[in-house]
Design a protein around this motif. Structure first.
Motif, PDB file in Angstrom:
ATOM      1  N   THR A  36       1.954  21.105  21.095  1.00 39.28           N
ATOM      2  CA  THR A  36       0.654  20.914  20.454  1.00 39.28           C
ATOM      3  C   THR A  36       0.804  20.133  19.157  1.00 39.28           C
ATOM      4  O   THR A  36       1.828  20.198  18.475  1.00 39.28           O
ATOM      5  N   TRP A  37      -0.261  19.413  18.822  1.00 40.81           N
ATOM      6  CA  TRP A  37      -0.347  18.712  17.540  1.00 40.81           C
ATOM      7  C   TRP A  37      -1.813  18.680  17.149  1.00 40.81           C
ATOM      8  O   TRP A  37      -2.667  18.360  17.988  1.00 40.81           O
ATOM      9  N   HIS A  38      -2.112  19.032  15.921  1.00 42.47           N
ATOM     10  CA  HIS A  38      -3.495  19.115  15.444  1.00 42.47           C
ATOM     11  C   HIS A  38      -4.341  19.993  16.377  1.00 42.47           C
ATOM     12  O   HIS A  38      -5.475  19.633  16.722  1.00 42.47           O
ATOM     13  N   GLN A  81      -4.249  20.459  19.433  1.00 45.04           N
ATOM     14  CA  GLN A  81      -4.522  19.869  20.754  1.00 45.04           C
ATOM     15  C   GLN A  81      -3.275  20.041  21.631  1.00 45.04           C
ATOM     16  O   GLN A  81      -2.167  19.712  21.199  1.00 45.04           O
ATOM     17  N   ILE A 108      -0.761  18.852  24.113  1.00 49.25           N
ATOM     18  CA  ILE A 108      -0.290  17.551  24.598  1.00 49.25           C
ATOM     19  C   ILE A 108       0.404  17.717  25.946  1.00 49.25           C
ATOM     20  O   ILE A 108       0.273  16.885  26.829  1.00 49.25           O
ATOM     21  N   LEU A 160      -3.466  11.115  25.438  1.00 52.14           N
ATOM     22  CA  LEU A 160      -3.147  11.336  24.020  1.00 52.14           C
ATOM     23  C   LEU A 160      -1.933  10.535  23.565  1.00 52.14           C
ATOM     24  O   LEU A 160      -1.490  10.671  22.421  1.00 52.14           O
ATOM     25  N   VAL A 211      -4.515  12.143  18.279  1.00 53.25           N
ATOM     26  CA  VAL A 211      -5.459  13.244  18.467  1.00 53.25           C
ATOM     27  C   VAL A 211      -6.618  13.056  17.488  1.00 53.25           C
ATOM     28  O   VAL A 211      -6.406  13.011  16.273  1.00 53.25           O
ATOM     29  N   ASP A 212      -7.818  12.922  18.006  1.00 56.93           N
ATOM     30  CA  ASP A 212      -9.018  12.766  17.179  1.00 56.93           C
ATOM     31  C   ASP A 212      -8.844  11.702  16.097  1.00 56.93           C
ATOM     32  O   ASP A 212      -9.229  11.888  14.946  1.00 56.93           O
TER      33      ASP A 212
END
Length: 93
Positions: free
Chosen positions: A5-7, A9, A11, A35, A58-59
């Protein structure tokens, strides 16, 4: 189940990771390719071969070269062909 995960989210997520040198390598079909963006970065490992990198996005936030994989690994690392590993703040737990 190992999850990258990162932020906040996800992955990648899989019960079929391969752990090498403390890194979880995720099967390609367990990774959210939407992503990841291509990167021109490459490094060389004496026993695995040439690694290629991807930027995690991410975003709108970008984490350059936070994912890597071996598209054509040497024979000793053939089992991780195309599998992804993560670093640079991507949490794998």
């Amino acid at each position: 189940m190992p999850t990258a995960t990162w932020h906040d989210q996800i992955i990648a997520q899989s019960d079929d990771t391969i752990v090498i040198e403390g890194n979880h390598y995720f099967p390609p079909d367990s990774v959210n390719a939407a992503l990841l963006e291509d990167s021109a970065t490459h490094t060389h490992c004496p026993w695995k071969g040439e690694a290629s990198y991807k930027t995690v996005v991410v975003d709108g936030a970008r984490n350059p070269d936070a994912a890597w994989y071996y598209p054509a690994p040497k024979d000793k690392a053939a089992e991780i062909k195309g599998y992804y590993a993560f670093w640079k703040g991507v949490k794998v737990a």
